[in-house]
Write an enzyme that holds these catalytic residues in place. Structure first.
Site, mmCIF file in Angstrom:
data_model
loop_
_atom_site.group_PDB
_atom_site.id
_atom_site.type_symbol
_atom_site.label_atom_id
_atom_site.label_comp_id
_atom_site.label_asym_id
_atom_site.label_seq_id
_atom_site.Cartn_x
_atom_site.Cartn_y
_atom_site.Cartn_z
ATOM 1 N N ARG A 214 0.888 -0.765 -0.153
ATOM 2 C CA ARG A 214 -0.068 0.062 0.059
ATOM 3 C C ARG A 214 0.981 1.361 0.136
ATOM 4 O O ARG A 214 1.741 1.607 1.228
ATOM 5 C CB ARG A 214 -1.184 0.320 1.135
ATOM 6 C CG ARG A 214 -1.660 1.253 1.440
ATOM 7 C CD ARG A 214 -2.977 1.337 1.945
ATOM 8 N NE ARG A 214 -3.536 2.745 2.189
ATOM 9 C CZ ARG A 214 -3.987 3.335 1.346
ATOM 10 N NH1 ARG A 214 -4.607 2.860 0.932
ATOM 11 N NH2 ARG A 214 -4.421 4.815 1.787
ATOM 12 N N LEU A 215 0.273 2.228 -0.938
ATOM 13 C CA LEU A 215 1.247 2.991 -1.145
ATOM 14 C C LEU A 215 0.356 4.371 -0.083
ATOM 15 O O LEU A 215 -1.298 5.096 -0.408
ATOM 16 C CB LEU A 215 1.449 4.148 -2.679
ATOM 17 C CG LEU A 215 2.836 3.708 -3.090
ATOM 18 C CD1 LEU A 215 2.506 2.479 -3.108
ATOM 19 C CD2 LEU A 215 2.594 4.013 -4.415
ATOM 20 N N CYS A 230 -12.277 12.633 7.335
ATOM 21 C CA CYS A 230 -11.499 11.146 5.870
ATOM 22 C C CYS A 230 -11.224 9.864 6.375
ATOM 23 O O CYS A 230 -11.473 9.859 7.562
ATOM 24 C CB CYS A 230 -9.419 11.946 5.917
ATOM 25 S SG CYS A 230 -9.066 11.946 6.962
ATOM 26 N N ASP A 291 -4.163 17.275 -7.643
ATOM 27 C CA ASP A 291 -3.427 16.450 -6.629
ATOM 28 C C ASP A 291 -1.761 17.214 -7.515
ATOM 29 O O ASP A 291 -1.914 16.593 -8.097
ATOM 30 C CB ASP A 291 -4.051 14.412 -7.430
ATOM 31 C CG ASP A 291 -3.054 13.575 -5.879
ATOM 32 O OD1 ASP A 291 -1.325 14.310 -5.404
ATOM 33 O OD2 ASP A 291 -3.582 12.872 -6.241
ATOM 34 N N ARG A 293 0.976 15.041 -5.820
ATOM 35 C CA ARG A 293 1.320 13.494 -5.395
ATOM 36 C C ARG A 293 1.787 12.889 -6.432
ATOM 37 O O ARG A 293 1.418 13.049 -7.733
ATOM 38 C CB ARG A 293 0.687 12.742 -5.049
ATOM 39 C CG ARG A 293 0.475 13.105 -3.476
ATOM 40 C CD ARG A 293 -0.350 12.628 -2.314
ATOM 41 N NE ARG A 293 -1.709 11.757 -3.142
ATOM 42 C CZ ARG A 293 -2.625 11.575 -2.659
ATOM 43 N NH1 ARG A 293 -2.495 10.067 -1.227
ATOM 44 N NH2 ARG A 293 -3.950 11.394 -3.227
#
Length: 371
Positions: A214-215, A230, A291, A293
């Site tokens: 998982r990232l 969230c 985003d 990222r």
């Protein structure tokens, strides 16, 4: 007289960007040397009257404000590239209105940004400050105060790629976790500027086979404080629990708070969300795209750990695409979902509807009602 010459870095260009980032975050001007010209640049976050007056004295009416396309759209202009607005006077209140105010509107013609303007915006993004910059072009031959940090625009443009290439392990140790006592933390330096990234190896995954991965982008509010806005904290803990019970895995804990905008801008966005904006509109008001990222360095972390094939726990199609683009063999992808709350349902819906995340909100709500 002897002269001491000391090499401070194997890569002076990268070092110069890191110095510029620290100056920019401290609200001090930086000189960017572009391909054809140089300019004095300063972020708008801490621009006070004294600094504005100093800039105006240097600018002589030739300063301009660089704004990213997201902010331009909020000002009423459909743009997909940065643009500039002339500043005949370095007026702090006008700059704040154009760069930050919710009700701001464009008040003058705009012109396309040049490469030096785009490099100034990239420096702001690297510094995790608001993406709006005052630029003062410098006349050829002008004497520049040696105390000012200078950096080449080319170095700024290449910085993210350079740091991804420079990624290295700096420390590692066993760290027993609740529900996953056989875990190890591996700390990498690089990937995103001066920040550290962590790989949490849960259990003893067989690296010769596809590894569950998982990232997970750092979320101070959700991961640590249990924010109800969230689902990040739930995703984090459920991932570790799943890996501990299913042959292990690797969780990459990436220092990319607020979809890469930084904690200060994330909290600014939260304030706008409290006024009714959804998560993506709030970021756009601040000048950010959906985003910020990047995940190429995450693939580099996995390779250094010996991983070549992965089973990815994610709801985000961008992460899958990034790992594939980086050359990893993505065998499968699996959902990892948090609890729906009254505070986060609209956030989850926005991620599904606007970013294409694989989230079955109705199923989540039905499941939570059974619980």
């Amino acid at each position: 007289m002897m002269r001491l010459v000391l090499s401070l870095s194997d890569d002076p260009a990268t070092t110069s960007v890191e110095r510029a980032v620290m100056e920019f975050r401290s609200a001090r001007p930086v000189v960017i040397d572009g391909a054809e010209a140089s300019a004095l640049v300063v972020g708008i976050e801490d621009l006070d009257e004294a600094m504005a007056a100093q800039l105006e004295a240097v600018a002589g009416g030739h300063a301009h404000l660089v704004l990213p396309p997201a902010r331009l759209r909020r000002l009423g202009l459909e743009r997909d590239k940065p643009a500039i607005v002339a500043l005949p006077a370095v007026d702090r209140k006008r700059i704040e209105t154009l760069a930050l105010k919710v009700d701001g509107r464009i008040d003058a013609p705009v012109r396309p940004a040049d490469s030096l303007d785009e490099e100034a915006l990239e420096l702001a993004r690297l510094s995790l400050v608001l993406p709006a910059v005052v630029v003062v072009p410098l006349a050829s031959g002008i004497e520049i105060d040696p105390s000012l940090t200078r950096v080449s625009g080319a170095a700024i443009r290449d910085y993210r790629r350079a740091k991804a290439r420079d990624l290295k392990i700096v420390s590692r140790a066993p760290v027993p976790l609740e529900g996953a006592p056989n875990s190890e933390f591996v700390v990498f330096r690089g990937g995103e500027g001066l920040r550290d990234q962590v790989a949490v190896i849960v259990g003893n995954p067989d690296l010769s086979k596809p590894v569950t991965v998982r990232l997970h982008s750092a979320c101070l509010t959700g991961d640590l404080f249990g924010s109800l806005k969230c689902d990040c904290g739930d995703q984090l803990r459920r991932t570790v629990s799943f890996m501990a019970k299913n042959e292990g895995g690797i969780l990459l804990y990436l220092d990319q708070e607020g979809r890469g905008n930084g904690i200060a801008n994330k909290i600014r966005a939260y304030k706008l969300q409290a006024q009714g904006y959804d998560t993506y509109d709030a970021d756009e008001v601040l000048g950010f795209d959906a985003d910020q990222r990047g995940f190429d360095f995450a693939a580099g972390m996995l390779r250094q750990l010996g991983v070549t094939a992965v089973r990815v726990m994610t709801n985000n199609p961008e992460k899958l695409a990034a790992l594939r683009k980086a050359g990893l063999d993505v065998i499968s992808d699996h959902r990892v979902l948090g609890r729906p709350t009254p505070e986060n349902v609209s956030y989850l819906a926005s991620k599904r509807d606007r970013a294409g995340h694989f989230i079955d909100i109705e199923g989540l709500l039905a499941s939570s009602m059974k619980d």
